[in-house]
Design a protein around this motif. Structure first.
Motif, PDB file in Angstrom:
ATOM      1  N   GLU A 205       0.816  -1.213   0.000  1.00  0.00           N
ATOM      2  CA  GLU A 205       0.000   0.000   0.000  1.00  0.00           C
ATOM      3  C   GLU A 205       0.853   1.268   0.000  1.00  0.00           C
ATOM      4  OE1 GLU A 205      -3.603   0.705  -0.220  1.00  0.00           O
ATOM      5  OE2 GLU A 205      -2.899  -1.049  -1.325  1.00  0.00           O
ATOM      6  N   LEU A 206       2.038   1.214   0.612  1.00  0.00           N
ATOM      7  CA  LEU A 206       2.937   2.362   0.528  1.00  0.00           C
ATOM      8  C   LEU A 206       3.325   2.627  -0.930  1.00  0.00           C
ATOM      9  CD1 LEU A 206       5.432   1.918   3.520  1.00  0.00           C
ATOM     10  CD2 LEU A 206       3.444   3.437   3.379  1.00  0.00           C
ATOM     11  N   ALA A 207       3.552   1.556  -1.683  1.00  0.00           N
ATOM     12  CA  ALA A 207       3.863   1.711  -3.103  1.00  0.00           C
ATOM     13  C   ALA A 207       2.654   2.188  -3.878  1.00  0.00           C
ATOM     14  CB  ALA A 207       4.379   0.394  -3.682  1.00  0.00           C
ATOM     15  N   ASN A 208       1.490   1.648  -3.525  1.00  0.00           N
ATOM     16  CA  ASN A 208       0.258   1.985  -4.232  1.00  0.00           C
ATOM     17  C   ASN A 208      -0.027   3.483  -4.183  1.00  0.00           C
ATOM     18  OD1 ASN A 208      -1.840   1.023  -5.774  1.00  0.00           O
ATOM     19  ND2 ASN A 208      -2.795  -0.157  -4.145  1.00  0.00           N
ATOM     20  N   ILE A 209       0.030   4.043  -2.975  1.00  0.00           N
ATOM     21  CA  ILE A 209      -0.277   5.460  -2.824  1.00  0.00           C
ATOM     22  C   ILE A 209       0.859   6.329  -3.359  1.00  0.00           C
ATOM     23  CG2 ILE A 209       0.588   5.699  -0.453  1.00  0.00           C
ATOM     24  CD1 ILE A 209      -1.897   7.479   0.101  1.00  0.00           C
TER      25      ILE A 209
ATOM     26  N   VAL B 283       3.998  -1.644  -8.870  1.00  0.00           N
ATOM     27  CA  VAL B 283       2.799  -1.689  -8.017  1.00  0.00           C
ATOM     28  C   VAL B 283       1.914  -2.870  -8.415  1.00  0.00           C
ATOM     29  CG1 VAL B 283       0.629  -0.499  -7.530  1.00  0.00           C
ATOM     30  CG2 VAL B 283       2.796   0.732  -7.365  1.00  0.00           C
ATOM     31  N   SER B 284       1.763  -3.074  -9.710  1.00  0.00           N
ATOM     32  CA  SER B 284       0.953  -4.197 -10.172  1.00  0.00           C
ATOM     33  C   SER B 284       1.584  -5.529  -9.772  1.00  0.00           C
ATOM     34  CB  SER B 284       0.789  -4.129 -11.696  1.00  0.00           C
ATOM     35  OG  SER B 284      -0.070  -5.158 -12.153  1.00  0.00           O
ATOM     36  N   GLU B 285       2.906  -5.620  -9.894  1.00  0.00           N
ATOM     37  CA  GLU B 285       3.603  -6.848  -9.475  1.00  0.00           C
ATOM     38  C   GLU B 285       3.403  -7.096  -7.988  1.00  0.00           C
ATOM     39  OE1 GLU B 285       8.213  -8.304  -9.042  1.00  0.00           O
ATOM     40  OE2 GLU B 285       7.641  -7.337 -10.928  1.00  0.00           O
ATOM     41  N   ASN B 286       3.472  -6.025  -7.201  1.00  0.00           N
ATOM     42  CA  ASN B 286       3.257  -6.167  -5.754  1.00  0.00           C
ATOM     43  C   ASN B 286       1.887  -6.752  -5.436  1.00  0.00           C
ATOM     44  OD1 ASN B 286       5.746  -5.180  -5.055  1.00  0.00           O
ATOM     45  ND2 ASN B 286       5.016  -3.195  -4.336  1.00  0.00           N
ATOM     46  N   LYS B 287       0.897  -6.378  -6.232  1.00  0.00           N
ATOM     47  CA  LYS B 287      -0.460  -6.873  -5.966  1.00  0.00           C
ATOM     48  C   LYS B 287      -0.550  -8.386  -6.121  1.00  0.00           C
ATOM     49  CE  LYS B 287      -2.542  -2.487  -7.356  1.00  0.00           C
ATOM     50  NZ  LYS B 287      -3.242  -1.736  -8.417  1.00  0.00           N
ATOM     51  N   THR B 288       0.210  -8.936  -7.059  1.00  0.00           N
ATOM     52  CA  THR B 288       0.222 -10.398  -7.205  1.00  0.00           C
ATOM     53  C   THR B 288       1.029 -11.044  -6.086  1.00  0.00           C
ATOM     54  OG1 THR B 288       2.157 -10.420  -8.683  1.00  0.00           O
ATOM     55  CG2 THR B 288       0.010 -10.164  -9.704  1.00  0.00           C
ATOM     56  N   LEU B 289       2.139 -10.407  -5.690  1.00  0.00           N
ATOM     57  CA  LEU B 289       2.971 -10.954  -4.613  1.00  0.00           C
ATOM     58  C   LEU B 289       2.267 -10.886  -3.258  1.00  0.00           C
ATOM     59  CD1 LEU B 289       6.415  -9.401  -5.615  1.00  0.00           C
ATOM     60  CD2 LEU B 289       5.852 -11.836  -5.624  1.00  0.00           C
ATOM     61  N   ALA B 290       1.343  -9.935  -3.107  1.00  0.00           N
ATOM     62  CA  ALA B 290       0.669  -9.751  -1.822  1.00  0.00           C
ATOM     63  C   ALA B 290      -0.468 -10.749  -1.593  1.00  0.00           C
ATOM     64  CB  ALA B 290       0.135  -8.321  -1.714  1.00  0.00           C
ATOM     65  N   HIS B 291      -0.744 -11.607  -2.588  1.00  0.00           N
ATOM     66  CA  HIS B 291      -1.731 -12.674  -2.339  1.00  0.00           C
ATOM     67  C   HIS B 291      -1.244 -13.506  -1.158  1.00  0.00           C
ATOM     68  CE1 HIS B 291      -4.692 -15.819  -3.119  1.00  0.00           C
ATOM     69  NE2 HIS B 291      -3.725 -16.670  -2.872  1.00  0.00           N
ATOM     70  N   PRO B 292      -2.046 -13.702  -0.135  1.00  0.00           N
ATOM     71  CA  PRO B 292      -1.558 -14.379   1.081  1.00  0.00           C
ATOM     72  C   PRO B 292      -1.047 -15.795   0.819  1.00  0.00           C
ATOM     73  CG  PRO B 292      -3.656 -13.298   1.474  1.00  0.00           C
ATOM     74  CD  PRO B 292      -3.441 -13.256  -0.004  1.00  0.00           C
ATOM     75  N   ALA B 293       0.181 -16.040   1.231  1.00  0.00           N
ATOM     76  CA  ALA B 293       0.732 -17.394   1.133  1.00  0.00           C
ATOM     77  C   ALA B 293       0.088 -18.311   2.165  1.00  0.00           C
ATOM     78  CB  ALA B 293       2.248 -17.357   1.329  1.00  0.00           C
ATOM     79  N   SER B 294      -0.332 -17.740   3.288  1.00  0.00           N
ATOM     80  CA  SER B 294      -0.811 -18.556   4.405  1.00  0.00           C
ATOM     81  C   SER B 294      -2.162 -19.212   4.148  1.00  0.00           C
ATOM     82  CB  SER B 294      -0.915 -17.684   5.667  1.00  0.00           C
ATOM     83  OG  SER B 294      -1.796 -16.596   5.454  1.00  0.00           O
ATOM     84  N   VAL B 295      -2.879 -18.788   3.116  1.00  0.00           N
ATOM     85  CA  VAL B 295      -4.182 -19.413   2.858  1.00  0.00           C
ATOM     86  C   VAL B 295      -4.032 -20.731   2.099  1.00  0.00           C
ATOM     87  CG1 VAL B 295      -5.374 -17.202   2.862  1.00  0.00           C
ATOM     88  CG2 VAL B 295      -4.557 -18.132   0.693  1.00  0.00           C
TER      89      VAL B 295
ATOM     90  N   THR C 242      11.460  -4.563  -1.708  1.00  0.00           N
ATOM     91  CA  THR C 242      12.422  -4.157  -2.738  1.00  0.00           C
ATOM     92  C   THR C 242      11.724  -3.366  -3.843  1.00  0.00           C
ATOM     93  OG1 THR C 242      13.798  -6.100  -2.270  1.00  0.00           O
ATOM     94  CG2 THR C 242      14.120  -5.010  -4.391  1.00  0.00           C
ATOM     95  N   ASN C 243      10.577  -3.844  -4.293  1.00  0.00           N
ATOM     96  CA  ASN C 243       9.819  -3.135  -5.331  1.00  0.00           C
ATOM     97  C   ASN C 243       9.351  -1.766  -4.849  1.00  0.00           C
ATOM     98  OD1 ASN C 243      10.131  -5.367  -6.985  1.00  0.00           O
ATOM     99  ND2 ASN C 243       8.038  -6.110  -6.724  1.00  0.00           N
ATOM    100  N   THR C 244       8.859  -1.737  -3.624  1.00  0.00           N
ATOM    101  CA  THR C 244       8.321  -0.492  -3.074  1.00  0.00           C
ATOM    102  C   THR C 244       9.414   0.557  -2.928  1.00  0.00           C
ATOM    103  OG1 THR C 244       6.556  -1.672  -1.936  1.00  0.00           O
ATOM    104  CG2 THR C 244       7.115   0.517  -1.090  1.00  0.00           C
ATOM    105  N   ARG C 245      10.601   0.120  -2.554  1.00  0.00           N
ATOM    106  CA  ARG C 245      11.712   1.072  -2.445  1.00  0.00           C
ATOM    107  C   ARG C 245      11.996   1.728  -3.790  1.00  0.00           C
ATOM    108  NH1 ARG C 245      15.179  -2.139  -0.754  1.00  0.00           N
ATOM    109  NH2 ARG C 245      14.872  -1.875   1.469  1.00  0.00           N
ATOM    110  N   CYS C 246      11.874   0.974  -4.868  1.00  0.00           N
ATOM    111  CA  CYS C 246      12.083   1.543  -6.206  1.00  0.00           C
ATOM    112  C   CYS C 246      10.982   2.535  -6.565  1.00  0.00           C
ATOM    113  CB  CYS C 246      12.172   0.433  -7.248  1.00  0.00           C
ATOM    114  SG  CYS C 246      13.673  -0.559  -7.134  1.00  0.00           S
ATOM    115  N   VAL C 247       9.744   2.232  -6.177  1.00  0.00           N
ATOM    116  CA  VAL C 247       8.649   3.180  -6.409  1.00  0.00           C
ATOM    117  C   VAL C 247       8.910   4.473  -5.645  1.00  0.00           C
ATOM    118  CG1 VAL C 247       6.171   3.595  -6.139  1.00  0.00           C
ATOM    119  CG2 VAL C 247       6.989   1.337  -6.850  1.00  0.00           C
ATOM    120  N   LEU C 248       9.313   4.360  -4.386  1.00  0.00           N
ATOM    121  CA  LEU C 248       9.615   5.551  -3.593  1.00  0.00           C
ATOM    122  C   LEU C 248      10.807   6.310  -4.164  1.00  0.00           C
ATOM    123  CD1 LEU C 248       9.069   4.088  -0.023  1.00  0.00           C
ATOM    124  CD2 LEU C 248       7.673   5.830  -1.139  1.00  0.00           C
TER     125      LEU C 248
END
Length: 506
Positions: free
Chosen positions: A344-348, A389-401, A429-435
């Motif tokens: 979400e930090l990357a998203n905004i 940001v789009s890549e992050n959305k796929t990576l953020a799918h919960p692994a624990s489910v 790592t991705n978010t740092r590049c967005v920032l």
């Protein structure tokens, strides 16, 4: 020297050991507990009592009894057969954390290992010998079996290590440091690999980077506010106290501190009545991320000092209990939460980048270009941010489910926590590049506005940032700028305490 006791390892101490290479030792009190639990294991072997993992097979083979003459071979076979991780190795700093955390867990005195096993682990930390541990292959229950087996190989003089910038056979590094390999005896192989240290180590490093980056996101946001002539009324303390979230209040407080004295910010009605959400709701969105960070930190601090192998030995060996402390569900959920929060930090941030470059949303040169049309300026940097940001959305799918049964359905529910931790780190790592992209764009914008009108803190950020990425006078290969800015944010950049910026450095 930091002395471990299995009970009180803190993030502050971990940071010192991982990044400042502080030496580590153990307390005598904790080693007394280790010796007592080891004596219990030796009695069990001598008396040929049947106890899982000491004189039985593992997993589905738990009903297979092993003679005491074969106990050492059992441990050797365990480590070699389980060392089947694949893929790129964990970052060296994560490997270092894994060794540290495994030693700390064993010092609780519930695992039945000899003191020499713990001493060897600490030898590796102090000599900066870091096992090469493949990232893929753990289910996150029964412990991080495959990754930790690669760690255990090094204690035996097998496998590979990172040592003084090289990847070499472990025996070469051990020999250079005068460290002798050990032969694992009863219970020791299982005690080394039956734990959550891979996911926890990855999680600890991810958290430390995410915490620093969350602070950085706020000062970068502050520069963006100046670049867009943002309205300060939205950060008034009364608004945030009215809602009541501590983290939201703190973010707004830091933004006000960073922008104190700025002549680039505005008041409501002066230039516009309200800003877009990506500016106006920074405290609400970033504050919610801080809530998730605090949750993740709490769980990681517990796990850093947890006994996570099986079986555990209590009451000087009178109670040897099989349980499931190796199950990584608490960390799996925490890592999934961390992933979502950082994404979400990357998203905004990407939305703020769009406002900086889109001429329909501001009064700056289109795409911050020095010659709009002839030169594209920051146009494609926004594309890159959107892609990440789009890549992050796929990576953020919960692994624990997810869960896949293993060991012939004996281990029929697993956490996938290590996958979650690895995804969290990639999102960071991705978010740092967005920032980094937002920082580049915001610095360009404020210089166009007039850097002499900036607040003192944001002006300091700009001056240090300009040592990394120069003003855009003409189009150039911007990938290097993004990489350099991201690297600066990761390694140097800004150092913070809970009240904000302590020091900015290039």
């Amino acid at each position: 020297m930091i002395r471990l006791n299995g009970q009180s390892l803190s993030f502050s101490e971990v940071r010192q050991i991982l990044f400042d290479l502080e030496k580590v030792g153990f307390t005598e009190e904790s080693m007394k507990l280790v010796k007592k639990s080891r004596e219990a294991v030796e009695r069990i072997v001598a008396e040929e009592k049947v106890v899982y993992g000491i004189n039985t097979g593992f997993g589905k083979f738990s009903d297979v009894l092993i003679g005491k003459e074969d106990v050492e071979e059992l441990q050797l076979n365990l480590i070699r057969s389980h060392a089947c991780g694949i893929g790129d190795p964990f970052p060296e700093i994560v490997s270092r954390a894994m060794v540290l955390l495994r030693a700390n867990a064993l010092l609780k005195g519930f695992s039945g290992v000899r003191p020499v096993v713990i001493k060897r682990l600490l030898d590796l930390v102090n000599a900066c010998i870091h096992p090469v541990i493949p990232q893929q292959g753990s289910l996150g229950a029964s412990g991080d079996l495959a990754p930790l087996s690669h760690l255990a190989l090094v204690l035996m003089g097998e496998g590979e290590v990172f040592y003084k910038g090289e990847r070499i056979p472990s025996m070469d590094a051990l020999t250079k440091e005068g460290i002798f390999p050990i032969t694992l005896t009863a219970k020791e192989g299982l005690a080394l690999i039956n734990g959550t240290q891979a996911m926890t180590a990855m999680g600890v490093v991810a958290y430390l980077e995410a915490e620093k980056m969350a602070y950085q996101s706020e000062i970068i946001s502050a520069v963006t506010i100046e670049g867009l002539r943002g309205i300060m009324d939205a950060f008034d303390e009364d608004i945030h106290l009215a809602r009541g979230y501590k983290e939201q209040v703190e973010v707004a407080e830091r933004i006000r501190a960073y922008l104190k004295g700025s002549y680039l910010t505005t008041r409501q009605g002066e230039f516009r009545v309200q800003d877009a959400y990506s500016i106006r709701c920074i405290p609400q969105v970033h504050g919610a991320t801080w809530q998730a960070l605090h949750y993740s930190k709490e769980k990681l601090e517990i796990e850093m000092n947890a006994a996570t192998d099986n079986p555990l030995i209590f009451e000087d060996g009178e109670k040897v209990l099989s349980g499931g402390n190796f199950h990584g569900q608490p960390i799996a959920l925490a890592m999934d939460f961390l992933s979502i929060a950082v994404a979400e930090l990357a998203n905004i941030s990407e939305r703020r980048i769009e406002r900086l470059v889109n001429p329909q949303l501001n009064d700056l040169p289109p795409f911050l270009s020095p010659e709009p049309g002839l030169q594209s300026g920051a146009m494609i940097m926004q594309y890159v941010a959107a892609s990440l940001v789009s890549e992050n959305k796929t990576l953020a799918h919960p692994a624990s489910v997810d869960s896949i049964p293993s060991s012939a359905n004996q281990e029929d529910h697993v956490s996938m926590g290590t996958i979650g931790a690895r995804h969290a780190y990639q999102i960071i790592t991705n978010t740092r590049c967005v920032l980094a992209i937002e920082a580049i764009c915001s610095m360009q914008a404020v210089e166009i506005r007039g850097k002499e009108r900036m607040a003192a803190v944001t002006r300091s950020f700009l001056e240090n940032g300009r040592k990394i990425v120069p003003f855009i006078h003409s189009d150039r290969v911007f990938s290097k700028d993004i990489e350099n800015m991201a690297e600066w944010l990761k390694k140097e950049g800004m150092h913070f305490d809970t009240k904000g910026v302590v020091e900015l450095q290039a």
